[in-house]
Design a protein around this motif. Structure first.
Motif, PDB file in Angstrom:
ATOM      1  N   ALA A 169       0.834  -1.204   0.000  1.00 50.15           N
ATOM      2  CA  ALA A 169       0.000   0.000   0.000  1.00 50.15           C
ATOM      3  C   ALA A 169       0.868   1.254   0.000  1.00 50.15           C
ATOM      4  CB  ALA A 169      -0.943  -0.004   1.200  1.00 50.15           C
ATOM      5  N   VAL A 170       1.896   1.257   0.859  1.00 49.25           N
ATOM      6  CA  VAL A 170       2.791   2.416   0.886  1.00 49.25           C
ATOM      7  C   VAL A 170       3.532   2.514  -0.445  1.00 49.25           C
ATOM      8  CG1 VAL A 170       4.779   3.445   2.024  1.00 49.25           C
ATOM      9  CG2 VAL A 170       3.007   2.364   3.380  1.00 49.25           C
ATOM     10  N   GLY A 171       3.907   1.367  -0.995  1.00 45.26           N
ATOM     11  CA  GLY A 171       4.587   1.370  -2.291  1.00 45.26           C
ATOM     12  C   GLY A 171       3.730   1.996  -3.374  1.00 45.26           C
ATOM     13  N   VAL A 172       2.438   1.658  -3.359  1.00 45.30           N
ATOM     14  CA  VAL A 172       1.525   2.230  -4.355  1.00 45.30           C
ATOM     15  C   VAL A 172       1.477   3.755  -4.201  1.00 45.30           C
ATOM     16  CG1 VAL A 172      -0.907   2.423  -5.007  1.00 45.30           C
ATOM     17  CG2 VAL A 172       0.099   0.176  -4.650  1.00 45.30           C
ATOM     18  N   TYR A 173       1.376   4.184  -2.946  1.00 44.02           N
ATOM     19  CA  TYR A 173       1.318   5.619  -2.665  1.00 44.02           C
ATOM     20  C   TYR A 173       2.587   6.310  -3.159  1.00 44.02           C
ATOM     21  CZ  TYR A 173       1.792   9.768   0.357  1.00 44.02           C
ATOM     22  OH  TYR A 173       2.005  11.028   0.844  1.00 44.02           O
ATOM     23  N   LEU A 174       3.741   5.745  -2.810  1.00 42.92           N
ATOM     24  CA  LEU A 174       5.001   6.372  -3.228  1.00 42.92           C
ATOM     25  C   LEU A 174       5.144   6.314  -4.748  1.00 42.92           C
ATOM     26  CD1 LEU A 174       7.403   5.052  -0.440  1.00 42.92           C
ATOM     27  CD2 LEU A 174       6.410   7.336  -0.666  1.00 42.92           C
ATOM     28  N   GLY A 175       4.647   5.236  -5.337  1.00 44.00           N
ATOM     29  CA  GLY A 175       4.695   5.124  -6.794  1.00 44.00           C
ATOM     30  C   GLY A 175       3.896   6.228  -7.458  1.00 44.00           C
ATOM     31  N   LEU A 176       2.706   6.478  -6.916  1.00 49.36           N
ATOM     32  CA  LEU A 176       1.864   7.542  -7.479  1.00 49.36           C
ATOM     33  C   LEU A 176       2.554   8.894  -7.315  1.00 49.36           C
ATOM     34  CD1 LEU A 176      -1.684   6.420  -6.300  1.00 49.36           C
ATOM     35  CD2 LEU A 176      -0.835   6.492  -8.638  1.00 49.36           C
ATOM     36  N   LEU A 177       3.201   9.079  -6.165  1.00 55.23           N
ATOM     37  CA  LEU A 177       3.937  10.329  -5.950  1.00 55.23           C
ATOM     38  C   LEU A 177       5.056  10.463  -6.968  1.00 55.23           C
ATOM     39  CD1 LEU A 177       4.432  10.787  -2.100  1.00 55.23           C
ATOM     40  CD2 LEU A 177       3.135  12.227  -3.661  1.00 55.23           C
ATOM     41  N   ALA A 178       5.760   9.350  -7.189  1.00 53.77           N
ATOM     42  CA  ALA A 178       6.875   9.379  -8.132  1.00 53.77           C
ATOM     43  C   ALA A 178       6.379   9.700  -9.542  1.00 53.77           C
ATOM     44  CB  ALA A 178       7.614   8.051  -8.119  1.00 53.77           C
ATOM     45  N   LEU A 179       5.138   9.294  -9.832  1.00 56.92           N
ATOM     46  CA  LEU A 179       4.566   9.598 -11.144  1.00 56.92           C
ATOM     47  C   LEU A 179       3.993  11.014 -11.183  1.00 56.92           C
ATOM     48  CD1 LEU A 179       2.739   6.246 -11.926  1.00 56.92           C
ATOM     49  CD2 LEU A 179       4.786   7.154 -13.039  1.00 56.92           C
ATOM     50  N   LYS A 180       4.268  11.761 -10.144  1.00 58.09           N
ATOM     51  CA  LYS A 180       3.837  13.163 -10.050  1.00 58.09           C
ATOM     52  C   LYS A 180       2.315  13.296 -10.030  1.00 58.09           C
ATOM     53  CE  LYS A 180       7.920  15.569 -11.590  1.00 58.09           C
ATOM     54  NZ  LYS A 180       8.723  14.571 -10.932  1.00 58.09           N
ATOM     55  N   LYS A 181       1.653  12.299  -9.477  1.00 60.95           N
ATOM     56  CA  LYS A 181       0.207  12.423  -9.320  1.00 60.95           C
ATOM     57  C   LYS A 181      -0.058  13.235  -8.056  1.00 60.95           C
ATOM     58  CE  LYS A 181      -0.879   9.373 -12.588  1.00 60.95           C
ATOM     59  NZ  LYS A 181      -0.952   9.910 -13.928  1.00 60.95           N
ATOM     60  N   ASN A 182      -1.188  13.892  -8.063  1.00 64.67           N
ATOM     61  CA  ASN A 182      -1.542  14.728  -6.933  1.00 64.67           C
ATOM     62  C   ASN A 182      -2.138  13.857  -5.814  1.00 64.67           C
ATOM     63  OD1 ASN A 182      -2.632  16.581  -5.173  1.00 64.67           O
ATOM     64  ND2 ASN A 182      -4.316  17.153  -6.528  1.00 64.67           N
ATOM     65  N   VAL A 183      -1.264  13.221  -5.024  1.00 61.60           N
ATOM     66  CA  VAL A 183      -1.769  12.332  -3.981  1.00 61.60           C
ATOM     67  C   VAL A 183      -1.156  12.599  -2.611  1.00 61.60           C
ATOM     68  CG1 VAL A 183      -2.416  10.390  -5.442  1.00 61.60           C
ATOM     69  CG2 VAL A 183      -0.075  10.573  -4.645  1.00 61.60           C
ATOM     70  N   ARG A 184      -0.458  13.736  -2.475  1.00 60.73           N
ATOM     71  CA  ARG A 184       0.208  13.962  -1.187  1.00 60.73           C
ATOM     72  C   ARG A 184      -0.789  14.006  -0.039  1.00 60.73           C
ATOM     73  NH1 ARG A 184       4.734  18.596  -0.820  1.00 60.73           N
ATOM     74  NH2 ARG A 184       4.232  18.531   1.395  1.00 60.73           N
TER      75      ARG A 184
END
Ligand code: HEM
Lengths: 358, 611
Positions: A151-166
């Motif tokens: 779950a944390v990996g998915v979150y960090l992955g989305l962040l790395a893809l510059k998605k607005n998920v902070r």
């Protein structure tokens, strides 16, 4: 005790240490996220309110500038984006830090800590796998630690893809801490063996996709809950209501309800085919291991119920009168089914899938 | 909207956000600057606005639940049919299906565990009959559960057929022409150029076709559409559901599942009477059993010798010789856990194994009255096993009276002194057979079916040892236990292994798998592809300069639509650039950006995948 066994014992205790360390770092990250939210509350912009209560003519449509490709000197045509007909046009909130510089700094610290904790936890999972000489998916303790890592990996992955998920950070880390807390207290199982039916490469396929789907569904569920809050908040503002101070402070910083809704939908829709695949992979495996591909075993039944519930949600979004909040409730119901399939069926219902280890 | 109102100045989209649907005609003319750019556009596309532009962008049925039934029987029939095949009812049926599946997971089911059901019925004497009436002990074959999925099935067919025709119609017709006011569409861009309108339209047509849009010229604009595979995917998915459901139902009706325990050296032939237990679907006919037979040559189990996984099975395999049909050739193969042997529609699974001590029983005169391998049931992961040796006839006691013998047996494959009742390892490292003999009447004639693994001692007496205690002894292979007072003896000759085979026959499982795979691909197409339209309009403005307008519309609001539009506009702009006159504003004035995304973040290639 042989040498190999000693190594395994060692690895198991290293794994435990790493998991506890990850929890410690997650806790630090948790406090950093809290600091981000607290400092962010200093900004009192009230964007949502401004957007919803200002005279209509004052707002322009959302606009995107397209930069030129480099060769032409002239500015290229710009694309004007309009939100869907009838939709509220509310700008996305700035995120937890609310534009506050110090808040933003704490937010960045929190993310760095999350990355660190993620790596430590990943180490813990890998050490556990090495100690039991198999994939770390044999009992609920192992599921929980793998699950939160993913779950944390998915979150960090989305962040790395510059998605607005902070904005997800605090909610995610809170539940990761809960998940790990449950894992190390109630669900802890010393490294042990796998029942023979679990010996199959389908284990890797079926269980890994199941864990991944769960993690993504979880992210979708968090976004859905926030959507419901934000939507209620916007409704209140739009109808002239006065939300409380806390609601104002927190919800104003979240993305617009339309964005949250869209995000939740994308996340859920994107994993739905994978979840379908997970169930089919499970059926194929059951066909090889138990002699029937489908037998209405409780675990199978609840996977099916979860699947149907998500199908309901997708249908609801395409059905007039069910869009928006009603669909969101269905999404939460579907995630509830997923959760029950995991905790409920493993602990309270006995079936062929008895690997809870509790 | 009247013809006098025309598109707003580029970028100055006049309509306020929050304004009702774009399809609604609204007198917002007051806020619009009037230019002549779109003066003649309506002629080409008629009076259509947004409403026609997004027509037929999907094949989802239009909701019409509020409409009342027409007159007469056909009116009502049609009304019911429309209700049943509406999205709303499909949704409700899906919800019901999910709800209906729940009780079966919480209440014991006959199909999964009949003994649990019997147990439940004993404990809940008031509840059980009610449950029974409601079919709650076999939910998935109950009337009401079947009703739900059959209705869903009908609804599904009723949904797919018209949608398929509609889609074929859409494929044969062309994308609708440009709406009058492109500015109202979710993504819009415009610029002015020296090029002639015809030139621009030609360039746009070429470009869109190269990007695999279905494009055509409609009046002063090019209309284009892409992403039909989404609809294909959706239809494939729903059709695949039908295939899967049919295959599943077929499999249930004709399936068979039987178990047979085979001791090493023994054989099995696939006929109804050979099975220890057998279940079949309602339409199964004994003639449907695939004819084959096999002999179990050897079972091999190996286990982890040490480490945290000590005792974990590493391999389980049964070496068998099988033949298909009455005169089939003998073939040798290995059957392993997770690797069944497939013969026609049948699969032979290895589901369990255990030990069968070879035991010889002699009577007081030394006559052999029993000589057989007795399969024992494993009790734990170290294969501590128990069972009963039953001597039904042929045995006479010391007085010459005919009696039956029942000998309780417990086998510890690996006996470690100090661990008297359980084995310490699953393989035969130091086997010990513990025997407790009884004599009397086994009670087989009482009519109640008896487990071969349990001893009913109601009419039996234990043999006593010299201390008048129940006789019990541990034997190693080759050792003999003497029964007191010349009652005979029991010899533990050695140990064989047995394997349990489950033979299942589930026709149409290939169809189910094929349907499942098609469903996944269809679903992926349906969820990941966007169906969208692009219009490019080029007309001469009042000042004689060509105004190009482009707009995009997706089925759902998606960031991809404006991104793609920007991309296309960029390319088209390069081909027909704006006039070099610096005084002419060639780009729309930009209102305060309230949302931004970076088109660069999405590779243009992404669209290539979305045909
Ligand atoms: C067996 C039960 C069914 C299942 C599991 C199911 C599942 C799904 C799923 C997962 C989607 C999502 C794909 C997407 O959003 O494009 C979908 C879409 C759709 N389904 Fe079903 N469906 C079922 C029955 C039906 C029935 C009976 C109808 C007819 C009323 C129907 C009509 C549709 C339509 C029109 C869409 C497309 C919606 C859109 O374009 O967004 N489905 N279905």
């Amino acid at each position: 005790m042989t040498l190999a066994a000693a190594t395994n014992e060692n690895l198991a205790s290293i794994s435990n240490t790493l998991i506890y360390s990850a929890m410690a770092v997650y806790t630090l990250a948790f406090f950093a996220y809290i600091a981000e939210w607290l400092l962010g509350s200093r900004s009192k912009v009230g964007r949502t309110a401004a957007a919803l209560t200002a005279p209509a003519a004052a707002q322009g449509p959302a606009v995107t500038a397209r930069k030129n490709g480099g060769t032409t000197v002239l500015e290229r045509p710009q694309v004007v984006v309009r939100s869907a007909a009838g939709a509220r046009d509310v700008p996305d909130g700035p995120g937890a830090h609310g534009g506050d510089e110090q808040g933003d700094m704490y937010g960045r610290i929190a993310i760095s800590l999350t990355v660190l904790a993620f790596l430590v936890e990943l180490g813990g999972v890998v050490a556990r796998a090495a100690s039991v000489e198999r994939a770390p998916w044999g009992n609920m303790y192992e599921f929980n630690i793998t699950f939160s890592t993913v779950a944390v990996g998915v979150y960090l992955g989305l962040l790395a893809l510059k998605k607005n998920v902070r904005w997800l950070g605090l909610f995610l880390i809170t539940s990761v801490l809960l998940d790990l807390g449950l894992a190390v207290t109630v669900l802890y199982t010393a490294s042990d063996q796998l029942v023979p039916a679990l010996h199959s490469y389908w284990l890797y396929i079926h269980v890994s996709t199941a864990i991944f789907c769960g993690a993504v569904f979880y992210v979708g569920a968090v976004a859905t809950i926030l959507y419901l809050f934000k939507d209620a908040y916007e409704n209140k503002l739009a109808t002239g209501g006065k939300p409380g101070k806390f609601a104002n402070s927190v919800l104003d910083r979240l993305p617009a309800s339309a964005s949250l809704d869209k995000f939740a939908y994308r996340v859920n829709a994107a994993v739905f085919p994978l979840w379908t695949f997970t169930i089919i992979a499970g059926a194929i495996w059951a066909g090889d291991a138990w002699g029937r591909y489908w037998g209405w075993d409780p675990k199978e039944t609840w996977s099916f119920i979860t699947w149907v519930a998500y199908a309901c949600y997708l249908h609801a979004r395409a059905t007039a009168g069910w869009k928006g909040r009603k669909a969101a409730y269905l999404a939460l119901l579907a995630f509830g089914c997923w959760l029950f399939n995991y905790y409920g069926v493993n602990i309270f219902v006995s079936g062929k899938h008895s690997y809870a280890g509790v | 909207m009247s013809k006098s109102t025309v598109g707003a100045a580029p970028g100055e989209t006049p309509t306020a956000p929050g304004e009702p649907t774009a399809a609604t005609e609204e007198p917002t003319a007051a806020t619009e600057e009037t230019t002549s750019a779109t003066e003649e556009t309506t002629s080409a596309t008629g009076e259509q606005d947004f409403g026609a532009a997004d027509s037929q962008l999907s094949t989802a049925p239009v909701e019409s639940l509020s409409s009342t039934p027409g007159l007469g029987v056909t009116g009502w029939a049609r009304w019911y049919w429309r209700q049943l095949t509406s999205m709303r009812v499909a949704l409700l049926l899906l919800l019901l299906l999910a709800l209906g599946a729940i009780p079966g997971s919480l209440i014991p089911q006959t199909g999964n565990d009949a003994t649990k059901v019997a147990d439940f019925q004993q404990r809940h004497t008031t509840l059980a009959p009610v449950y029974d009436k409601l079919g709650l002990f076999h939910v998935y074959s109950s009337v009401w559960f079947s009703a739900i999925y059959i209705l869903l099935f009908v609804s599904l067919i009723g949904c797919i057929v018209p949608r398929t025709w509609q889609f074929v119609g859409q494929l044969r017709s062309r994308p609708p022409g440009a709406p009058r006011r492109l500015t109202r569409l979710p993504a819009y861009t415009t610029w002015r150029t020296d090029a002639e309108p015809e030139q621009v339209r030609e360039a746009a047509l070429v470009l869109l076709k190269r990007r695999r849009f279905r494009a055509h010229l409609a009046g002063d604009a090019v209309a284009a559409e892409k992403g039909y595979l989404r609809e294909v995917g959706n239809l494939v998915f729903h059709i695949a559901l039908i295939v899967m459901l049919t295959a599943f139902a077929w499999g249930q009706l004709f399936k068979t599942e039987g178990n047979k325990l085979v001791v090493e050296g023994d054989g099995f032939s696939n006929t109804l009477i050979s099975y220890d237990d057998f279940k079949s679907g309602t339409l199964f006919d004994t003639g449907d059993l695939t004819p084959f037979s096999f002999v179990l040559n050897k079972f091999t189990g190996t286990y982890e010798e040490s480490g945290p996984n000590k005792g974990t099975a590493r391999t389980y395999q049964a070496a068998i010789t099988y033949s298909v049909g009455a005169y089939g050739k003998d073939r040798k193969t290995l059957v392993k856990v997770n690797h069944p042997l497939e013969i026609g529609d049948s699969k032979v699974y290895l589901t369990a194994h255990g030990y069968a001590p070879l035991v010889t029983v002699r009577d007081g005169k030394g006559n052999v009255v029993y000589h057989d391998a007795v399969p024992l049931l494993p009790l734990d992961s170290n294969v501590t096993s128990s069972g009963v040796i039953k001597v039904y006839d042929g045995y006479r006691n010391a007085q010459g009276v005919s009696e039956q013998l029942g000998i309780m047996a417990t086998l510890l494959p690996t006996y470690t002194p100090g661990n008297e009742t359980t084995s310490t390892f699953p393989s035969l490292r130091n086997p010990v057979l513990n025997l407790t003999p009884y004599h009397g009447d086994l009670g087989v004639n009482s009519g109640i079916p008896q487990s071969v693994y349990q001893l009913d001692t109601a009419h039996m007496k234990g043999f006593k040892d010299s201390d008048k205690l129940q006789l019990r002894d541990n034997l190693k292979p080759g050792e003999t236990m003497t029964l007191p007072n010349g009652a005979g003896s029991v010899t533990y000759e050695g140990t064989q292994e047995w394997a349990n085979f489950q033979v299942t026959q589930q026709p149409a499982s290939g169809w189910a798998l094929g349907g499942a795979i098609a469903a996944i691909f269809g679903l992926a197409g349906s969820l990941f592809l966007q169906r969208r339209r692009v219009w490019v309009r080029a007309v001469k403005g009042d000042d004689g300069v060509t105004v190009v307008e482009m707009a995009g519309l997706g089925r759902s609001e998606s960031a991809k639509v404006p991104e793609e539009l920007g991309d296309l506009a960029g390319i088209l702009y390069d081909r027909v650039p704006s006039p070099p006159d610096p005084d002419t504003p060639d780009t729309p004035r930009t209102p305060e950006p309230s949302a931004s995304f970076e088109p660069e973040a999405v590779p243009a290639e992404a669209e290539g995948a979305e045909k």
